[in-house]
Design a protein around this motif. Structure first.
Motif, mmCIF file in Angstrom:
data_model
loop_
_atom_site.group_PDB
_atom_site.id
_atom_site.type_symbol
_atom_site.label_atom_id
_atom_site.label_comp_id
_atom_site.label_asym_id
_atom_site.label_seq_id
_atom_site.Cartn_x
_atom_site.Cartn_y
_atom_site.Cartn_z
ATOM 1 N N TYR A 1 0.854 -1.191 0.000
ATOM 2 C CA TYR A 1 0.000 0.000 0.000
ATOM 3 C C TYR A 1 0.888 1.238 0.000
ATOM 4 O O TYR A 1 1.460 1.611 1.031
ATOM 5 C CB TYR A 1 -0.912 -0.019 1.223
ATOM 6 N N GLY A 2 1.014 1.866 -1.170
ATOM 7 C CA GLY A 2 1.888 3.023 -1.329
ATOM 8 C C GLY A 2 1.157 4.336 -1.131
ATOM 9 O O GLY A 2 0.080 4.542 -1.670
ATOM 10 N N HIS A 3 1.778 5.225 -0.353
ATOM 11 C CA HIS A 3 1.240 6.558 -0.094
ATOM 12 C C HIS A 3 1.920 7.586 -0.995
ATOM 13 O O HIS A 3 3.010 7.349 -1.524
ATOM 14 C CB HIS A 3 1.468 6.934 1.373
ATOM 15 N N SER A 4 1.315 8.759 -1.102
ATOM 16 C CA SER A 4 1.857 9.805 -1.977
ATOM 17 C C SER A 4 3.171 10.380 -1.459
ATOM 18 O O SER A 4 3.894 11.025 -2.204
ATOM 19 C CB SER A 4 0.835 10.931 -2.173
ATOM 20 N N ASP A 5 3.516 10.114 -0.199
ATOM 21 C CA ASP A 5 4.803 10.595 0.336
ATOM 22 C C ASP A 5 5.916 9.564 0.167
ATOM 23 O O ASP A 5 7.031 9.761 0.637
ATOM 24 C CB ASP A 5 4.659 10.999 1.806
ATOM 25 N N GLY A 6 5.598 8.449 -0.489
ATOM 26 C CA GLY A 6 6.620 7.445 -0.771
ATOM 27 C C GLY A 6 6.623 6.256 0.171
ATOM 28 O O GLY A 6 7.273 5.248 -0.102
ATOM 29 N N ARG A 7 5.922 6.334 1.281
ATOM 30 C CA ARG A 7 5.862 5.192 2.204
ATOM 31 C C ARG A 7 5.091 4.042 1.558
ATOM 32 O O ARG A 7 4.105 4.279 0.866
ATOM 33 C CB ARG A 7 5.136 5.557 3.512
ATOM 34 N N VAL A 8 5.535 2.815 1.813
ATOM 35 C CA VAL A 8 4.818 1.630 1.362
ATOM 36 C C VAL A 8 4.583 0.753 2.585
ATOM 37 O O VAL A 8 5.523 0.425 3.305
ATOM 38 C CB VAL A 8 5.597 0.855 0.274
ATOM 39 N N GLU A 9 3.319 0.404 2.805
ATOM 40 C CA GLU A 9 2.936 -0.359 3.978
ATOM 41 C C GLU A 9 2.480 -1.762 3.610
ATOM 42 O O GLU A 9 1.990 -1.996 2.511
ATOM 43 C CB GLU A 9 1.787 0.346 4.718
ATOM 44 N N ALA B 1 -0.077 9.336 -5.826
ATOM 45 C CA ALA B 1 0.867 10.395 -6.222
ATOM 46 C C ALA B 1 0.142 11.727 -6.156
ATOM 47 O O ALA B 1 -1.055 11.812 -6.408
ATOM 48 C CB ALA B 1 1.386 10.143 -7.647
ATOM 49 N N ARG B 2 0.897 12.733 -5.819
ATOM 50 C CA ARG B 2 0.329 14.080 -5.841
ATOM 51 C C ARG B 2 0.185 14.497 -7.303
ATOM 52 O O ARG B 2 1.077 14.262 -8.119
ATOM 53 C CB ARG B 2 1.232 15.047 -5.105
ATOM 54 N N LYS C 1 -5.795 15.994 -2.116
ATOM 55 C CA LYS C 1 -6.154 15.620 -3.489
ATOM 56 C C LYS C 1 -4.971 14.870 -4.080
ATOM 57 O O LYS C 1 -3.877 15.436 -4.222
ATOM 58 C CB LYS C 1 -6.473 16.855 -4.326
ATOM 59 N N ILE C 2 -5.199 13.589 -4.394
ATOM 60 C CA ILE C 2 -4.148 12.751 -4.957
ATOM 61 C C ILE C 2 -4.711 11.893 -6.088
ATOM 62 O O ILE C 2 -5.918 11.742 -6.235
ATOM 63 C CB ILE C 2 -3.492 11.846 -3.887
ATOM 64 N N LYS C 3 -3.808 11.348 -6.876
ATOM 65 C CA LYS C 3 -4.147 10.371 -7.911
ATOM 66 C C LYS C 3 -3.801 8.998 -7.340
ATOM 67 O O LYS C 3 -2.783 8.838 -6.667
ATOM 68 C CB LYS C 3 -3.316 10.606 -9.174
ATOM 69 N N VAL C 4 -4.655 8.014 -7.609
ATOM 70 C CA VAL C 4 -4.454 6.680 -7.047
ATOM 71 C C VAL C 4 -4.571 5.631 -8.143
ATOM 72 O O VAL C 4 -5.439 5.717 -9.009
ATOM 73 C CB VAL C 4 -5.497 6.393 -5.937
ATOM 74 N N MET C 5 -3.668 4.641 -8.068
ATOM 75 C CA MET C 5 -3.760 3.468 -8.916
ATOM 76 C C MET C 5 -3.776 2.249 -7.998
ATOM 77 O O MET C 5 -2.953 2.138 -7.091
ATOM 78 C CB MET C 5 -2.574 3.347 -9.868
#
Length: 134
Positions: A45-53, A128-129, A106-110
């Motif tokens: 699970y990737g966040h827009s700040d680069g973290r992946v959980e 991603a922002r 507000k972000i874009k999600v895939m």
């Protein structure tokens, strides 16, 4: 959900769209059981700040979040099904409040979904922002 309403949806596309919406509702409502059921064991699970959980980290983050999420909407859906996999993308907009301060995200999600038995499981997600106007 496709970007063009003139194109008919397949049964698989409808199923993925329902899974995306169910995930939105479970995230907004902090529904641990639903999140556990909808996420694949190997979730990235990737966040827009680069973290992946991992799956456990994502769910724990939803359940223990400090901000009160008031609104979570998804728009501009595009879904493509390829065999037992699907790619779903959309715009995410959320409004939350923390310590009296309102925040809009507000972000874009895939998302990558995997058909597992009779249901769709979230396998991967990256945010991603959106590009900033020049």
């Amino acid at each position: 959900i496709r970007s063009s309403s003139a194109v008919a949806q397949s049964a698989d596309e409808v199923g993925v769209a329902k899974a995306v919406e169910a995930l939105r509702q479970a995230t907004l409502g902090q529904q641990r059981g639903q999140l556990e059921e909808m996420c694949h064991a190997q979730l990235a699970y990737g966040h827009s700040d680069g973290r992946v959980e991992t799956k456990a980290q994502f769910i724990e983050g939803v359940m223990t979040r400090k901000a009160a999420v008031k609104v979570l909407t998804l728009s501009d859906h595009v879904i493509a099904v390829v065999g037992d996999n699907a790619i779903a993308s959309h715009n995410w907009m959320s409004e939350s409040e923390l310590d009296g301060k309102a925040t809009t995200t507000k972000i874009k999600v895939m998302q990558v979904w995997l058909r597992d038995g009779g249901s769709w499981k979230l396998l991967a997600r990256q945010a991603a922002r959106p590009p900033q106007p020049a």
